[in-house]
Design a protein around this motif. Structure first.
Motif, PDB file in Angstrom:
ATOM      1  N   ALA A  87       0.830  -1.214   0.000  1.00 59.13           N
ATOM      2  CA  ALA A  87       0.000   0.000   0.000  1.00 59.13           C
ATOM      3  C   ALA A  87       0.858   1.254   0.000  1.00 59.13           C
ATOM      4  O   ALA A  87       0.483   2.277  -0.590  1.00 59.13           O
ATOM      5  N   ILE A  89      -5.785   4.036  -3.107  1.00 57.31           N
ATOM      6  CA  ILE A  89      -5.503   2.605  -3.011  1.00 57.31           C
ATOM      7  C   ILE A  89      -6.801   1.843  -3.244  1.00 57.31           C
ATOM      8  O   ILE A  89      -7.716   1.889  -2.426  1.00 57.31           O
ATOM      9  N   THR A  90      -6.885   1.180  -4.373  1.00 58.50           N
ATOM     10  CA  THR A  90      -8.077   0.416  -4.729  1.00 58.50           C
ATOM     11  C   THR A  90      -7.700  -1.047  -4.942  1.00 58.50           C
ATOM     12  O   THR A  90      -6.521  -1.385  -5.104  1.00 58.50           O
ATOM     13  N   ARG A  91      -8.704  -1.894  -4.970  1.00 50.79           N
ATOM     14  CA  ARG A  91      -8.468  -3.321  -5.188  1.00 50.79           C
ATOM     15  C   ARG A  91      -7.746  -3.555  -6.517  1.00 50.79           C
ATOM     16  O   ARG A  91      -6.824  -4.365  -6.610  1.00 50.79           O
ATOM     17  N   GLU A  92      -8.154  -2.832  -7.552  1.00 46.67           N
ATOM     18  CA  GLU A  92      -7.556  -3.009  -8.867  1.00 46.67           C
ATOM     19  C   GLU A  92      -6.097  -2.555  -8.889  1.00 46.67           C
ATOM     20  O   GLU A  92      -5.231  -3.216  -9.468  1.00 46.67           O
ATOM     21  N   ARG A  93      -5.801  -1.444  -8.239  1.00 45.56           N
ATOM     22  CA  ARG A  93      -4.435  -0.931  -8.238  1.00 45.56           C
ATOM     23  C   ARG A  93      -3.524  -1.817  -7.385  1.00 45.56           C
ATOM     24  O   ARG A  93      -2.349  -1.994  -7.698  1.00 45.56           O
ATOM     25  N   VAL A  94      -4.071  -2.387  -6.317  1.00 46.34           N
ATOM     26  CA  VAL A  94      -3.297  -3.348  -5.520  1.00 46.34           C
ATOM     27  C   VAL A  94      -2.964  -4.577  -6.360  1.00 46.34           C
ATOM     28  O   VAL A  94      -1.847  -5.087  -6.332  1.00 46.34           O
ATOM     29  N   ARG A  95      -3.952  -5.062  -7.133  1.00 46.89           N
ATOM     30  CA  ARG A  95      -3.710  -6.231  -7.994  1.00 46.89           C
ATOM     31  C   ARG A  95      -2.581  -5.959  -8.984  1.00 46.89           C
ATOM     32  O   ARG A  95      -1.675  -6.779  -9.155  1.00 46.89           O
ATOM     33  N   GLN A 124       0.750  -5.908  -7.099  1.00 52.63           N
ATOM     34  CA  GLN A 124       1.105  -7.244  -6.625  1.00 52.63           C
ATOM     35  C   GLN A 124       1.705  -8.080  -7.753  1.00 52.63           C
ATOM     36  O   GLN A 124       2.743  -8.733  -7.583  1.00 52.63           O
TER      37      GLN A 124
END
Length: 212
Positions: free
Chosen positions: A89, A96-102, A105
């Protein structure tokens, strides 16, 4: 939230943290502003039902590693790259969104795995020659690219790798060109949402190792 989670652990009396001396230095507020905000120094509740244990708080990173060798810890733990407490993060600038974390990662996994598997001419892993490495996802920046015959408008990913001794100063790592070419191509081809890879050649100071 911290206290609520701590109370779920029955009979917990101590909180152990891996705070080291550079964390303390960079978290001091001398001019009213700290250098780094993600360190765990001073971020705990003022009143908590746990005693704090920070056995490494007066040691630099190279000293911590010497202690590890004296304790007989394996190389895979001692030579592991430093990783920020908040996880990836802190390497996502902006929302910070789920898509940007994906995206981060997947890009970071490709980068670090490639570094672990790359063996240099002297027989040493590239991962072990680098102090710290990681991928960074920029804020709202998008770049134009091309996939097949179509225009793309996706995220650029920045790669960071530095050499250091104590984490107080660092220089950018001169990674092999063939390694960088391979990693760039793999990230762009495999990570949906990325069409450009950049490499950070800033030293510390004036830059910091992490981008946050």
């Amino acid at each position: 939230m911290f206290n609520a989670e701590a109370k779920k652990i029955t009979d917990a009396r101590w909180l152990a943290q891996g705070t080291i001396y550079p964390d303390r230095i960079e978290s001091l507020s001398i001019t009213g502003m700290t250098i780094k905000s993600h360190h765990n120094v001073g971020g705990l509740p003022k009143e908590m039902h746990l005693k704090l244990c920070e056995p490494l708080q007066w040691l630099f990173k190279d000293e911590v590693r010497r202690v590890g060798y004296q304790l007989g810890m394996p190389d895979r733990l001692i030579k592991r790259h430093p990783f920020p407490g908040p996880g990836l993060a802190v390497r996502i600038l902006g929302d910070i969104t789920r898509e940007r974390v994906r995206i981060l990662q997947e890009a970071d996994d490709i980068y670090i795995e490639a570094m672990i598997n790359y063996v240099c001419d002297d027989g040493e892993r590239l991962y072990d020659k680098v102090w710290q490495a990681g991928a960074v996802l920029l804020s709202t920046v998008r770049s134009v690219g091309v996939m097949g015959d179509e225009r793309t408008y996706e995220h650029p990913v920045a790669l960071r790798a530095v050499t250091s001794t104590d984490a107080m100063t660092a220089d950018w790592a001169h990674l092999p060109y063939d390694f960088m070419a391979r990693v760039s191509n793999e990230i762009i081809n495999k990570v949906r949402g990325v069409n450009r890879v950049c490499y950070d050649i800033s030293s510390k100071p004036p830059a910091t190792i992490e981008w946050e």
